[in-house]
Design an enzyme around this catalytic site. Structure first.
Site, PDB file in Angstrom:
ATOM      1  N   PRO A 191       0.827  -1.214   0.000  1.00  0.00           N
ATOM      2  CA  PRO A 191       0.000   0.000   0.000  1.00  0.00           C
ATOM      3  C   PRO A 191       0.862   1.265   0.000  1.00  0.00           C
ATOM      4  O   PRO A 191       1.886   1.317   0.690  1.00  0.00           O
ATOM      5  CB  PRO A 191      -0.813  -0.096   1.296  1.00  0.00           C
ATOM      6  CG  PRO A 191      -0.626  -1.465   1.811  1.00  0.00           C
ATOM      7  CD  PRO A 191       0.562  -2.086   1.144  1.00  0.00           C
ATOM      8  N   GLY A 234       2.328   4.851   0.722  1.00  0.00           N
ATOM      9  CA  GLY A 234       2.382   5.846   1.796  1.00  0.00           C
ATOM     10  C   GLY A 234       1.838   5.353   3.125  1.00  0.00           C
ATOM     11  O   GLY A 234       1.421   6.138   3.965  1.00  0.00           O
ATOM     12  N   ALA A 235       1.829   4.027   3.326  1.00  0.00           N
ATOM     13  CA  ALA A 235       1.166   3.482   4.508  1.00  0.00           C
ATOM     14  C   ALA A 235       2.147   2.961   5.550  1.00  0.00           C
ATOM     15  O   ALA A 235       1.771   2.247   6.468  1.00  0.00           O
ATOM     16  CB  ALA A 235       0.204   2.371   4.083  1.00  0.00           C
ATOM     17  N   GLY A 236       3.431   3.297   5.403  1.00  0.00           N
ATOM     18  CA  GLY A 236       4.406   2.878   6.410  1.00  0.00           C
ATOM     19  C   GLY A 236       5.067   1.555   6.095  1.00  0.00           C
ATOM     20  O   GLY A 236       5.824   1.018   6.907  1.00  0.00           O
ATOM     21  N   LEU A 237       4.793   0.999   4.911  1.00  0.00           N
ATOM     22  CA  LEU A 237       5.405  -0.278   4.543  1.00  0.00           C
ATOM     23  C   LEU A 237       6.527  -0.108   3.519  1.00  0.00           C
ATOM     24  O   LEU A 237       6.947  -1.065   2.867  1.00  0.00           O
ATOM     25  CB  LEU A 237       4.345  -1.258   4.012  1.00  0.00           C
ATOM     26  CG  LEU A 237       3.255  -1.667   5.000  1.00  0.00           C
ATOM     27  CD1 LEU A 237       2.361  -2.738   4.382  1.00  0.00           C
ATOM     28  CD2 LEU A 237       3.828  -2.193   6.314  1.00  0.00           C
ATOM     29  N   SER A 288       6.661   1.544   0.560  1.00  0.00           N
ATOM     30  CA  SER A 288       6.355   1.400  -0.871  1.00  0.00           C
ATOM     31  C   SER A 288       7.266   2.283  -1.724  1.00  0.00           C
ATOM     32  O   SER A 288       7.766   1.851  -2.762  1.00  0.00           O
ATOM     33  CB  SER A 288       4.899   1.761  -1.142  1.00  0.00           C
ATOM     34  OG  SER A 288       4.660   3.087  -0.721  1.00  0.00           O
ATOM     35  N   ALA A 348      10.279   3.434  -1.092  1.00  0.00           N
ATOM     36  CA  ALA A 348      11.656   2.919  -1.106  1.00  0.00           C
ATOM     37  C   ALA A 348      11.744   1.714  -2.032  1.00  0.00           C
ATOM     38  O   ALA A 348      12.694   1.584  -2.815  1.00  0.00           O
ATOM     39  CB  ALA A 348      12.105   2.537   0.300  1.00  0.00           C
ATOM     40  N   ALA A 349      10.745   0.826  -1.967  1.00  0.00           N
ATOM     41  CA  ALA A 349      10.782  -0.381  -2.793  1.00  0.00           C
ATOM     42  C   ALA A 349      10.738  -0.018  -4.278  1.00  0.00           C
ATOM     43  O   ALA A 349      11.493  -0.571  -5.086  1.00  0.00           O
ATOM     44  CB  ALA A 349       9.619  -1.309  -2.429  1.00  0.00           C
ATOM     45  N   ASP A 381      14.760   2.980   5.302  1.00  0.00           N
ATOM     46  CA  ASP A 381      13.861   2.303   4.352  1.00  0.00           C
ATOM     47  C   ASP A 381      14.621   1.752   3.154  1.00  0.00           C
ATOM     48  O   ASP A 381      14.456   0.602   2.763  1.00  0.00           O
ATOM     49  CB  ASP A 381      12.881   3.315   3.732  1.00  0.00           C
ATOM     50  CG  ASP A 381      11.779   3.703   4.671  1.00  0.00           C
ATOM     51  OD1 ASP A 381      12.012   3.660   5.889  1.00  0.00           O
ATOM     52  OD2 ASP A 381      10.706   4.051   4.173  1.00  0.00           O
TER      53      ASP A 381
HETATM   54  O1  PMV Z   1       6.267   5.834   6.332  1.00  0.00           O
HETATM   55  P1  PMV Z   1       7.593   5.485   5.731  1.00  0.00           P
HETATM   56  O2  PMV Z   1       7.666   4.033   5.344  1.00  0.00           O
HETATM   57  O3  PMV Z   1       7.955   6.416   4.623  1.00  0.00           O
HETATM   58  O4  PMV Z   1       8.712   5.650   6.874  1.00  0.00           O
HETATM   59  C1  PMV Z   1       9.105   6.923   7.353  1.00  0.00           C
HETATM   60  C2  PMV Z   1      10.120   6.764   8.443  1.00  0.00           C
HETATM   61  C3  PMV Z   1      10.615   8.076   9.066  1.00  0.00           C
HETATM   62  O5  PMV Z   1      11.545   7.695  10.090  1.00  0.00           O
HETATM   63  C4  PMV Z   1       9.478   8.845   9.711  1.00  0.00           C
HETATM   64  C5  PMV Z   1      11.330   8.962   8.054  1.00  0.00           C
HETATM   65  C6  PMV Z   1      12.638   8.388   7.540  1.00  0.00           C
HETATM   66  O6  PMV Z   1      13.032   8.749   6.409  1.00  0.00           O
HETATM   67  O7  PMV Z   1      13.301   7.620   8.247  1.00  0.00           O
END
Ligand code: PMV
Length: 327
Positions: free
Chosen positions: A112, A114-117, A119, A121-122, A164
């Site tokens: 998903p 922008g949901a913290g997984l 995406s 970066a991948a 990430d």
């Molecule tokens: O939500 P994500 O998967 O983009 O993770 C962000 C992580 C942070 O520590 C808030 C920012 C970062 O670049 O490390």
């Protein structure tokens, strides 16, 4: 034509604090983004994204004019959809010394957005691997991680850690502290992810924590306390003590909540997981909406999350020991 894929990730510990030099421990999960790249004989980029937040869209634009793509969706969505790819292609052109290389690119992802997984970066990591290979250059995973980090920095206005991008280029569990990135041993983790169907704006959330930290001592101390939890967490992870690991994840969530990056739906899912008997649960990534990560070897947390108001999807996620790879 070249196809590469890279895994998403969850943060066991340390998001946000990692931006201020504290350590973080993300680990890659078996949900991947795959990027197909075909070199063109002009300098244009044609990007086709099937499964991102937008329901299938195609954009074409010239790298020379860098014009906003002419599509019928808001600019911010387009930026979210193609900004990382654009930055990844810039890095690939630089790495291969071909500033005028053009590509047809197709992105498919079951992570998903922008949901913290992880995406973005991948997608960035997979795009750099595929585009450089397509031009006959094979980069090491460390080089890909470094270039993907620079691409993220460009898109996120200078606010990004290496966590990430290093994690999804390398796979497995990693430890990142400033520029020091390394793989660490991790046992099989019974990871369950809950997803509220939403997304957080990473840039805005990071800026919010920075502002809080500048204004309130408690926030600066909270960031340091997260660092302490990560250092304990690493040890506990190495020992394989999952009950203690879960406890530390709960503490980490409480501290992220204090920094203002949780949300009602994330808190609901965290509490539903704990009530269902999870060893621990916390938000993962920037927060504001998106995903939680819980530890539970039974099906109870997944079932409870599926009945939790605000939870759109819950699934088990295996640790993925493989980072970026050519398909
Ligand atoms: O939500 P994500 O998967 O983009 O993770 C962000 C992580 C942070 O520590 C808030 C920012 C970062 O670049 O490390």
């Amino acid at each position: 034509m070249t196809v590469s894929s890279a895994p998403g990730k969850v943060y066991l510990f340390g998001e946000h604090a990692v931006v201020y030099g504290e350590p973080a421990v993300p680990c890659a999960i078996e949900r991947r983004a795959s990027v197909t790249v075909e070199a063109r004989d002009d300098d244009r980029l044609r990007v086709h994204a099937k499964d991102l937040s937008i329901d299938g869209f195609t954009v074409e634009y010239s790298s020379e004019t860098n014009a906003t793509p002419d599509v019928n969706v808001s600019e911010s969505l387009v930026r979210a959809g193609v900004g990382y790819i654009d930055a990844a292609i810039e890095q690939s052109r630089d790495a291969t010394d071909t500033p005028d290389a053009g590509f047809d690119i197709t992105v498919e992802s079951n992570i998903p957005l922008g949901a913290g997984l992880g995406s973005s970066a991948a997608v960035t990591v997979a795009a750099i691997d595929a585009a450089t290979r397509e031009l006959g250059v094979t980069l090491s995973s460390d080089e890909i991680a470094d270039r993907a980090y620079k691409a993220e920095l460009a898109v996120q206005d200078g606010e990004a850690s290496r966590a990430d991008t290093y994690c999804c280029a390398t796979g497995g569990a990693v430890r990142v502290e400033g520029d020091d990135c390394r793989s660490i041993e991790a046992p099989d983790l019974p990871i369950v992810v809950g997803f509220d169907g939403g997304a957080g704006d990473t840039g805005k959330l990071v800026a919010g924590v920075r502002a809080l930290r500048d204004e309130y001592d408690f926030a600066a101390e909270t960031v340091e306390s997260i660092g302490d939890i990560v250092r304990q967490g690493e040890q506990v992870l190495a020992d394989g003590d999952l009950d203690e690991l879960g406890k530390l994840m709960n503490f980490n969530h409480g501290l992220l909540e204090a920094l203002g990056v949780s949300s009602r739906s994330l808190d609901n899912m965290v509490w539903a997981a704990r009530d269902a008997g999870a060893m621990g649960a916390k938000l993962t990534g920037a927060g504001g909406g998106g995903c939680i990560v819980a530890l539970d070897p039974t099906d109870d947390t997944k079932t409870a999350l599926r009945f939790t108001p605000g939870c759109e999807d819950a699934f088990r996620a295996e640790l993925d020991t493989e980072g970026v790879r050519v398909e």
